[in-house]
Design a protein around this motif. Structure first.
Motif: not given
Length: 355
Positions: A292-293, A134-138, A264-270, A159-171
């Motif tokens: 992209a994020e 997703f990041i590179y496609r941008k 907090v002053l930041t460039k946003p990241g998870y 091929f992952a057996t399962e994905a555990l997806v965190l909040p604040f997620h991208c497509p």
């Protein structure tokens, strides 16, 4: 159970949240060995008889020119080089997993460990809030190479057996199994007043924590003479700052510093969003280049945080007070949403269901 846990070294969020998850995993009675694999194993200071640290790079990430702009050409060249070595990595790491009797591979957030698991004949779990395809496609509008590599990586994630997806997620790509989890982030050990007292902060000042990662504030031209007398800038592990104008605490538990500060002053990241959420500290956020994020993080900032966008020019000119005022007004009018917490417990429990 023997677990191989790969963590990307690119960015703060991957390794900081993993430190929380690993603490939970190491407490589980079903654990035999935990193999931590990353280029940033040093971020995890803990020693434990069941914890084995291994310095290894299994993804490329995105290279930066400075704290606010990306180096697309270098990222492309590193990806090309990495793809040439991928089969060797696959052979070496699958052999390692077989030799060590690994039962499960967990990856945050590289796709290659999922292929290693396939080669080793064991299940795999993805953990994260974005995938690299997703990041590179941008960047594909600048160079078609990034469309091609994104397609390759999206297939690997499948091929992952399962994905555990965190909040604040991208497509996300099409995982076979997908579960959304609670928030994972480092938590403060002190409450607001305890934290302020520990850093000897005074109620006479507003304290702004500068959180800009390894590159610090490269790219900014600060006009220190414009900094109001009642505002104190706080920096911890930030290179390139005029320390005469900032407070630099000694070694500390960073989430306590996040808690102690007014903003907090930041460039946003998870990573920093998660820590501000647990600390209940408002955020002043700025641009972070064509990443992209970014728009997804901004959407979450607007939904789940007291926050205000601040331009690079305003930061350079120390124009903070108008943003303080906006956040103060929002406190009275805006009810921010809540997101599920303590995802590390949910993730750990799910991991050990693979025994």
């Amino acid at each position: 159970m023997k677990i191989y846990y790969y963590v990307s070294g690119h960015g703060f969020g991957h390794i900081s949240r993993t430190s929380v998850i690993l603490t939970e995993i190491l407490k589980h009675p079903g654990l035999t060995e935990l193999h931590l694999v990353s280029s940033r194993v040093g971020f995890i200071p803990e020693t434990h008889p069941k914890l084995i640290k291994r310095n290894r790079i299994l993804d490329v990430g995105v290279f930066q020119k400075d704290s606010l702009s990306m180096d697309i050409e270098k990222t492309k060249q590193e990806l090309i080089d990495f793809e040439k070595k991928k089969n060797l990595f696959l052979k070496e790491e699958s052999a390692y997993c077989k030799a060590k009797g690994i039962d499960l591979i967990v990856s945050d957030a590289s796709s290659l460990p999922l292929i290693i698991a396939l080669e080793a004949g064991i299940p795999s779990v993805f953990v994260g809030n974005f995938t690299w395809d997703f990041i590179y496609r941008k960047f594909a509008n600048q160079d078609s190479y990034f469309a091609n590599i994104s397609d390759i990586l999206a297939t690997e994630y499948g091929f992952a057996t399962e994905a555990l997806v965190l909040p604040f997620h991208c497509p996300m790509p099409a995982f076979l199994e997908r579960t959304e989890t609670g928030l994972v982030g480092r938590k403060p050990k002190l409450n607001k007043q305890e934290a302020r007292d520990s850093f000897q902060f005074s109620d006479e000042y507003k304290y702004i924590l500068l959180s800009f990662g390894a590159y610090g504030l490269e790219g900014f031209d600060f006009h220190w003479d414009k900094l109001p007398d009642d505002i104190k800038l706080v920096a911890y592990g930030v290179p390139g700052l005029n320390t005469d104008k900032t407070i630099v605490p000694n070694d500390c538990h960073y989430p306590d510093l996040v808690t102690a500060c007014d903003y907090v002053l930041t460039k946003p990241g998870y990573g920093i969003l998660a820590e501000c959420y647990y600390a209940n500290t408002p955020i002043l956020y700025t641009d972070r280049g064509d990443f992209a994020e970014y728009p997804f993080l901004v959407e979450n900032l607007q939904n789940y945080f007291l926050s205000s966008y601040i331009s690079h020019e305003e930061i350079s000119n120390c124009e903070f007070e108008i943003h303080f005022s906006g956040i103060d007004k929002a406190k009275e009018k805006v009810k921010v949403l809540e997101t599920p917490k303590n995802g590390e417990i949910q993730i750990t429990n799910r991991i050990f269901e693979y025994t």
